[in-house]
Design a protein around this motif. Structure first.
Motif, PDB file in Angstrom:
ATOM      1  N   LEU A  31       0.830  -1.210   0.000  1.00 38.84           N
ATOM      2  CA  LEU A  31       0.000   0.000   0.000  1.00 38.84           C
ATOM      3  C   LEU A  31       0.864   1.260   0.000  1.00 38.84           C
ATOM      4  CD1 LEU A  31      -2.843  -0.951   2.521  1.00 38.84           C
ATOM      5  CD2 LEU A  31      -3.053  -0.663   0.054  1.00 38.84           C
ATOM      6  N   VAL A  32       1.914   1.231   0.803  1.00 38.11           N
ATOM      7  CA  VAL A  32       2.816   2.397   0.872  1.00 38.11           C
ATOM      8  C   VAL A  32       3.540   2.579  -0.463  1.00 38.11           C
ATOM      9  CG1 VAL A  32       4.833   3.374   2.012  1.00 38.11           C
ATOM     10  CG2 VAL A  32       3.081   2.196   3.365  1.00 38.11           C
ATOM     11  N   ILE A  33       4.029   1.475  -1.037  1.00 37.57           N
ATOM     12  CA  ILE A  33       4.721   1.557  -2.332  1.00 37.57           C
ATOM     13  C   ILE A  33       3.773   2.071  -3.410  1.00 37.57           C
ATOM     14  CG2 ILE A  33       5.840   0.223  -4.163  1.00 37.57           C
ATOM     15  CD1 ILE A  33       6.898  -1.654  -1.987  1.00 37.57           C
ATOM     16  N   PHE A  34       2.539   1.562  -3.416  1.00 40.59           N
ATOM     17  CA  PHE A  34       1.556   1.975  -4.428  1.00 40.59           C
ATOM     18  C   PHE A  34       1.331   3.478  -4.431  1.00 40.59           C
ATOM     19  CE2 PHE A  34      -3.038   3.087  -4.811  1.00 40.59           C
ATOM     20  CZ  PHE A  34      -3.148   3.004  -6.191  1.00 40.59           C
ATOM     21  N   ILE A  35       1.107   4.054  -3.271  1.00 41.31           N
ATOM     22  CA  ILE A  35       0.710   5.465  -3.219  1.00 41.31           C
ATOM     23  C   ILE A  35       1.898   6.417  -3.326  1.00 41.31           C
ATOM     24  CG2 ILE A  35       0.820   5.900  -0.717  1.00 41.31           C
ATOM     25  CD1 ILE A  35      -2.139   6.718  -3.104  1.00 41.31           C
ATOM     26  N   THR A  36       3.118   5.901  -3.123  1.00 34.43           N
ATOM     27  CA  THR A  36       4.308   6.774  -3.184  1.00 34.43           C
ATOM     28  C   THR A  36       5.208   6.478  -4.383  1.00 34.43           C
ATOM     29  OG1 THR A  36       5.567   5.258  -1.749  1.00 34.43           O
ATOM     30  CG2 THR A  36       4.351   7.051  -0.668  1.00 34.43           C
ATOM     31  N   ALA A  37       4.874   5.466  -5.184  1.00 31.70           N
ATOM     32  CA  ALA A  37       5.747   5.045  -6.284  1.00 31.70           C
ATOM     33  C   ALA A  37       5.936   6.156  -7.314  1.00 31.70           C
ATOM     34  CB  ALA A  37       5.176   3.804  -6.967  1.00 31.70           C
ATOM     35  N   PRO A  38       7.176   6.385  -7.759  1.00 34.87           N
ATOM     36  CA  PRO A  38       7.433   7.411  -8.780  1.00 34.87           C
ATOM     37  C   PRO A  38       7.016   6.967 -10.177  1.00 34.87           C
ATOM     38  CG  PRO A  38       9.475   6.307  -8.180  1.00 34.87           C
ATOM     39  CD  PRO A  38       8.423   5.772  -7.267  1.00 34.87           C
ATOM     40  N   LEU A  39       6.891   5.648 -10.377  1.00 35.19           N
ATOM     41  CA  LEU A  39       6.520   5.120 -11.688  1.00 35.19           C
ATOM     42  C   LEU A  39       5.137   4.483 -11.621  1.00 35.19           C
ATOM     43  CD1 LEU A  39       9.873   3.371 -12.728  1.00 35.19           C
ATOM     44  CD2 LEU A  39       9.011   5.587 -13.512  1.00 35.19           C
ATOM     45  N   TYR A  40       4.319   4.752 -12.622  1.00 34.06           N
ATOM     46  CA  TYR A  40       2.969   4.204 -12.687  1.00 34.06           C
ATOM     47  C   TYR A  40       2.999   2.673 -12.705  1.00 34.06           C
ATOM     48  CZ  TYR A  40      -1.519   2.898 -14.770  1.00 34.06           C
ATOM     49  OH  TYR A  40      -2.721   2.301 -15.022  1.00 34.06           O
ATOM     50  N   GLN A  41       3.936   2.091 -13.467  1.00 33.08           N
ATOM     51  CA  GLN A  41       4.036   0.638 -13.570  1.00 33.08           C
ATOM     52  C   GLN A  41       4.350  -0.006 -12.215  1.00 33.08           C
ATOM     53  OE1 GLN A  41       5.495   2.839 -15.491  1.00 33.08           O
ATOM     54  NE2 GLN A  41       4.898   2.414 -17.616  1.00 33.08           N
ATOM     55  N   LEU A  42       5.237   0.635 -11.441  1.00 33.47           N
ATOM     56  CA  LEU A  42       5.567   0.129 -10.108  1.00 33.47           C
ATOM     57  C   LEU A  42       4.355   0.217  -9.189  1.00 33.47           C
ATOM     58  CD1 LEU A  42       7.593  -0.889  -8.002  1.00 33.47           C
ATOM     59  CD2 LEU A  42       8.281   1.497  -7.618  1.00 33.47           C
ATOM     60  N   ALA A  43       3.607   1.311  -9.316  1.00 30.20           N
ATOM     61  CA  ALA A  43       2.413   1.492  -8.487  1.00 30.20           C
ATOM     62  C   ALA A  43       1.387   0.392  -8.766  1.00 30.20           C
ATOM     63  CB  ALA A  43       1.800   2.865  -8.749  1.00 30.20           C
ATOM     64  N   ILE A  44       1.158   0.084 -10.034  1.00 29.14           N
ATOM     65  CA  ILE A  44       0.186  -0.953 -10.397  1.00 29.14           C
ATOM     66  C   ILE A  44       0.649  -2.320  -9.909  1.00 29.14           C
ATOM     67  CG2 ILE A  44      -0.907  -2.162 -12.318  1.00 29.14           C
ATOM     68  CD1 ILE A  44      -2.056   0.600 -11.750  1.00 29.14           C
ATOM     69  N   ALA A  45       1.947  -2.612 -10.061  1.00 33.50           N
ATOM     70  CA  ALA A  45       2.491  -3.897  -9.594  1.00 33.50           C
ATOM     71  C   ALA A  45       2.292  -4.036  -8.084  1.00 33.50           C
ATOM     72  CB  ALA A  45       3.967  -4.009  -9.945  1.00 33.50           C
ATOM     73  N   ALA A  46       2.596  -2.961  -7.335  1.00 35.91           N
ATOM     74  CA  ALA A  46       2.421  -2.986  -5.879  1.00 35.91           C
ATOM     75  C   ALA A  46       0.949  -3.144  -5.507  1.00 35.91           C
ATOM     76  CB  ALA A  46       2.984  -1.706  -5.265  1.00 35.91           C
ATOM     77  N   LEU A  47       0.070  -2.474  -6.261  1.00 32.94           N
ATOM     78  CA  LEU A  47      -1.363  -2.574  -5.997  1.00 32.94           C
ATOM     79  C   LEU A  47      -1.839  -4.015  -6.155  1.00 32.94           C
ATOM     80  CD1 LEU A  47      -4.206  -1.305  -5.576  1.00 32.94           C
ATOM     81  CD2 LEU A  47      -4.303  -1.029  -8.067  1.00 32.94           C
ATOM     82  N   TYR A  48      -1.426  -4.669  -7.216  1.00 28.38           N
ATOM     83  CA  TYR A  48      -1.894  -6.024  -7.487  1.00 28.38           C
ATOM     84  C   TYR A  48      -1.312  -7.048  -6.506  1.00 28.38           C
ATOM     85  CZ  TYR A  48      -4.019  -4.435 -11.884  1.00 28.38           C
ATOM     86  OH  TYR A  48      -4.808  -3.816 -12.823  1.00 28.38           O
ATOM     87  N   VAL A  49      -0.034  -6.893  -6.152  1.00 29.89           N
ATOM     88  CA  VAL A  49       0.558  -7.800  -5.156  1.00 29.89           C
ATOM     89  C   VAL A  49      -0.129  -7.602  -3.807  1.00 29.89           C
ATOM     90  CG1 VAL A  49       2.643  -8.383  -3.858  1.00 29.89           C
ATOM     91  CG2 VAL A  49       2.797  -7.949  -6.315  1.00 29.89           C
ATOM     92  N   GLY A  50      -0.339  -6.335  -3.433  1.00 29.52           N
ATOM     93  CA  GLY A  50      -1.026  -6.039  -2.176  1.00 29.52           C
ATOM     94  C   GLY A  50      -2.454  -6.547  -2.169  1.00 29.52           C
ATOM     95  N   ASP A  51      -3.122  -6.423  -3.305  1.00 25.21           N
ATOM     96  CA  ASP A  51      -4.488  -6.932  -3.449  1.00 25.21           C
ATOM     97  C   ASP A  51      -4.526  -8.434  -3.193  1.00 25.21           C
ATOM     98  OD1 ASP A  51      -7.166  -7.216  -4.173  1.00 25.21           O
ATOM     99  OD2 ASP A  51      -6.704  -7.349  -6.313  1.00 25.21           O
TER     100      ASP A  51
END
Length: 407
Positions: free
Chosen positions: A288-308
């Motif tokens: 969740l922290v990586i998703f909302i603070t990620a500098p890259l959109y792709q990293l944010a989506i990856a973190a969102l899906y793993v966290g999900d």
């Protein structure tokens, strides 16, 4: 039996998942604020709790079919009505009434599973039923979002017809069913079925699991309710098709996680379920922290899906372990307590997120959600297995005997 509750679960979760897209549409169409749309979720869970407090106990005492049938009738009527209004008061009031209907199904399904399947099958069956949250989310992100984007009223008429179909199937196919007990145990069983209203509330494991579910569901509701708006605000995604594809991915992963959770827990983490839930919760918090603070959109989506995926494994685990840790004669009442915890989380969730949200960012809100996931995992670790409970009771008895001897 399984097919009926599975279908009802799909429509119930389609309803829950569509409301996030609906809230986003209402904000842009009528100019409602985030706080007002937070109330849209909160009033739903308030009515949920009002039914759930006595609901689990009544299901244990008198059976589940009446509750499920009445709940579907309520859901059908008020979904149709929800699709005819546009004022804030009417929208909030009708959403409040929908909560009554959802509670009937939610309180009935654990009792259906417990009465219809053996103990070692319940976790897997529960995981498939919980997986309807993901399937409902996929439908909400595709069919629902498309209809809402064109005319949000029509989406709820569509939902009303879905509830009508589920109601007819429940009336025809849903039967009260209890596993047969040996004749010599009949008197004992009859005694066990005399259930006190507060029996589940006196069970330590029930209360701890309810706390864990509260914080876990708080995060889950926040994700489903606010993600469409988070992508608008934090990631500047305005294309409906792009938003829909991201949300479909979110719900597909949710479905896979929930459907596979029973197999994962029973095959790879048997007797280690609570430790697994803790680490899955911690992983969710990190993502969740990586998703909302990620500098890259792709990293944010990856973190969102793993966290999900991790979040749904943890949540499904919390709903599966009660079948192993809590006496069957109070399972309906125990799930009512867990549901109350979940619904309190659902009430607090939208307001918590909107309180910490800023005009251009949800960063602080998601950090708070990460902390909530860690708390959920920590509470799960405090739950005792039946053997541990017996050992504790034995030690307490020994202490009492020693104190009497000294006296």
């Amino acid at each position: 039996m399984f097919g009926v509750i599975f279908l009802i679960g799909i429509f119930a979760n389609l309803d829950k998942s569509m409301i996030g897209f609906t809230a986003d549409k209402l904000i842009s169409t009528y100019g409602f604020t985030k706080a007002q749309m937070g109330n849209l979720s909160s009033v739903f869970y308030v009515s949920f709790i009002l039914v759930t407090i006595p609901g689990g106990w009544l299901v244990d005492r008198f059976g589940y079919k009446k509750f499920v049938v009445i709940s579907l009738a309520v859901l059908m009527v008020f979904s149709f009505l929800f699709g005819t209004v546009s004022s804030l008061f009417a929208i909030l009031f009708l959403r409040f009434m929908v909560g009554f209907g959802q509670a009937g199904y939610t309180n009935g399904s654990p009792k259906i599973i417990s009465d219809s399947f053996e103990a070692d099958q319940c976790a897997r069956i529960q995981s498939f039923v919980v997986a309807t949250a993901g399937i409902g989310g996929i439908l909400a992100s595709t069919v629902g979002e498309s209809i809402i984007h064109t005319n949000w009223h029509h989406a709820y008429w569509f939902l009303g017809f879905g509830y009508l179909a589920a109601l007819l199937l429940a009336v025809i196919f849903l039967k009260e069913h209890k596993k047969e007990e040996p004749l010599e145990q009949t008197k004992t069983v009859e005694k066990k079925e005399k259930i006190g209203f507060f029996d589940a509330w006196k069970n330590r494991n029930t209360l701890l699991l309810a706390g864990a579910v509260l914080f876990s569901n708080l995060v889950g509701v926040a994700m489903m309710f606010w993600l469409p708006n988070v992508f608008h605000v934090n990631f500047n995604i305005e294309n409906p098709a792009m938003l829909s594809s991201v949300m479909v991915g979110f719900y597909v992963i949710m479905t896979i996680a929930m459907a596979s959770s029973g197999i994962i827990l029973t095959k790879y983490f048997k007797n280690k379920e609570l430790t697994f839930i803790f680490w899955a919760s911690v992983l969710t918090a990190v993502c969740l922290v990586i998703f909302i603070t990620a500098p890259l959109y792709q990293l944010a989506i990856a973190a969102l899906y793993v966290g999900d995926f991790a979040m749904m494994l943890a949540f499904s685990g919390l709903l599966a372990v009660p079948y192993q840790l809590i006496p069957r004669n109070i399972i309906g009442s125990a799930f009512a307590v867990l549901n109350i915890g979940a619904f309190v989380g659902g009430i607090v969730s939208p307001q918590l997120v909107s309180t910490f949200a800023r005009s251009g960012s949800y960063t602080i809100s998601f950090i708070v959600l990460a902390v909530c996931m860690v708390i959920s995992g920590g509470l799960a670790l405090l739950v005792k297995k039946p053997g541990q409970v017996k050992e504790t009771e034995k030690n307490q008895q020994l202490r009492k005997q020693m104190n009497h001897a000294k006296a």
